[in-house]
Design a protein around this motif. Structure first.
Motif, mmCIF file in Angstrom:
data_model
loop_
_atom_site.group_PDB
_atom_site.id
_atom_site.type_symbol
_atom_site.label_atom_id
_atom_site.label_comp_id
_atom_site.label_asym_id
_atom_site.label_seq_id
_atom_site.Cartn_x
_atom_site.Cartn_y
_atom_site.Cartn_z
ATOM 1 N N CYS A 1 0.849 -1.183 0.000
ATOM 2 C CA CYS A 1 0.000 0.000 0.000
ATOM 3 C C CYS A 1 0.891 1.242 0.000
ATOM 4 N N ILE A 2 0.662 2.113 -0.975
ATOM 5 C CA ILE A 2 1.467 3.322 -1.064
ATOM 6 C C ILE A 2 0.657 4.578 -0.762
ATOM 7 N N TYR A 3 -0.677 4.454 -0.785
ATOM 8 C CA TYR A 3 -1.500 5.641 -0.572
ATOM 9 C C TYR A 3 -2.917 5.224 -0.229
ATOM 10 N N LYS A 4 -3.529 5.945 0.700
ATOM 11 C CA LYS A 4 -4.929 5.722 1.078
ATOM 12 C C LYS A 4 -5.707 6.987 0.773
ATOM 13 N N GLU A 5 -6.791 6.838 0.040
ATOM 14 C CA GLU A 5 -7.604 7.979 -0.366
ATOM 15 C C GLU A 5 -9.031 7.798 0.153
ATOM 16 N N GLU A 6 -9.573 8.847 0.742
ATOM 17 C CA GLU A 6 -10.947 8.819 1.235
ATOM 18 C C GLU A 6 -11.712 9.961 0.599
ATOM 19 N N LYS A 7 -12.817 9.629 -0.088
ATOM 20 C CA LYS A 7 -13.604 10.655 -0.765
ATOM 21 C C LYS A 7 -15.053 10.216 -0.850
ATOM 22 N N ASP A 8 -15.930 11.062 -0.364
ATOM 23 C CA ASP A 8 -17.376 10.813 -0.436
ATOM 24 C C ASP A 8 -17.780 9.451 0.129
ATOM 25 N N GLY A 9 -17.175 9.046 1.232
ATOM 26 C CA GLY A 9 -17.517 7.790 1.882
ATOM 27 C C GLY A 9 -16.863 6.561 1.277
ATOM 28 N N LEU A 10 -16.060 6.747 0.246
ATOM 29 C CA LEU A 10 -15.360 5.638 -0.400
ATOM 30 C C LEU A 10 -13.884 5.695 -0.023
ATOM 31 N N THR A 11 -13.372 4.592 0.485
ATOM 32 C CA THR A 11 -11.951 4.489 0.801
ATOM 33 C C THR A 11 -11.276 3.641 -0.262
ATOM 34 N N THR A 12 -10.197 4.174 -0.819
ATOM 35 C CA THR A 12 -9.454 3.460 -1.851
ATOM 36 C C THR A 12 -8.012 3.313 -1.401
ATOM 37 N N LEU A 13 -7.525 2.093 -1.433
ATOM 38 C CA LEU A 13 -6.127 1.805 -1.127
ATOM 39 C C LEU A 13 -5.401 1.606 -2.455
ATOM 40 N N HIS A 14 -4.343 2.369 -2.670
ATOM 41 C CA HIS A 14 -3.544 2.260 -3.883
ATOM 42 C C HIS A 14 -2.346 1.374 -3.560
ATOM 43 N N LEU A 15 -2.204 0.301 -4.314
ATOM 44 C CA LEU A 15 -1.138 -0.673 -4.093
ATOM 45 C C LEU A 15 -0.173 -0.656 -5.265
ATOM 46 N N LYS A 16 1.071 -0.996 -4.990
ATOM 47 C CA LYS A 16 2.069 -1.061 -6.057
ATOM 48 C C LYS A 16 2.999 -2.242 -5.827
ATOM 49 N N ASP A 17 3.291 -2.933 -6.918
ATOM 50 C CA ASP A 17 4.299 -3.986 -6.930
ATOM 51 C C ASP A 17 5.535 -3.361 -7.569
ATOM 52 N N PHE A 18 6.510 -3.017 -6.750
ATOM 53 C CA PHE A 18 7.681 -2.299 -7.235
ATOM 54 C C PHE A 18 8.580 -3.165 -8.109
ATOM 55 N N ALA A 19 8.583 -4.468 -7.898
ATOM 56 C CA ALA A 19 9.432 -5.348 -8.688
ATOM 57 C C ALA A 19 8.941 -5.444 -10.131
ATOM 58 N N ARG A 20 7.626 -5.457 -10.307
ATOM 59 C CA ARG A 20 7.058 -5.586 -11.658
ATOM 60 C C ARG A 20 6.483 -4.275 -12.194
ATOM 61 N N GLU A 21 6.556 -3.207 -11.384
ATOM 62 C CA GLU A 21 6.030 -1.895 -11.773
ATOM 63 C C GLU A 21 4.560 -1.965 -12.178
ATOM 64 N N LYS A 22 3.775 -2.669 -11.363
ATOM 65 C CA LYS A 22 2.334 -2.759 -11.589
ATOM 66 C C LYS A 22 1.615 -2.110 -10.419
#
Length: 76
Positions: A18-39
């Motif tokens: 997890c690199i970032y957590k975003e909260e907007k209008d009651g929706l929580t989004t976790l942004h994930l990254k695989d650094f080895a494969r750049e996905k």
């Protein structure tokens, strides 16, 4: 166990972090990254219980990192 929590745990086992957590209008989004494969991947929820379970999972990993120097799902 919720679908999104399973997705988060599965992605962690694949090497995503997890690199970032975003909260907007009651929706929580976790942004994930695989650094080895750049996905990247996102996991989103608007259910409080599910969001709490996902945050607890991430908190447990952080506590383990502080205690042992690496997370409990350590990938090579």
């Amino acid at each position: 166990m919720s679908k999104n929590l399973k997705d988060l745990q599965s992605k962690y086992e694949e090497g995503y972090r997890c690199i970032y957590k975003e909260e907007k209008d009651g929706l929580t989004t976790l942004h994930l990254k695989d650094f080895a494969r750049e996905k990247s991947h996102t996991v989103s929820s608007n259910e409080n219980m599910e969001i709490g379970a996902m945050e607890n999972f991430l908190d447990d990993i952080e506590l383990e990192k502080k205690a042992k120097g690496h997370d409990i799902i350590c990938t090579d």
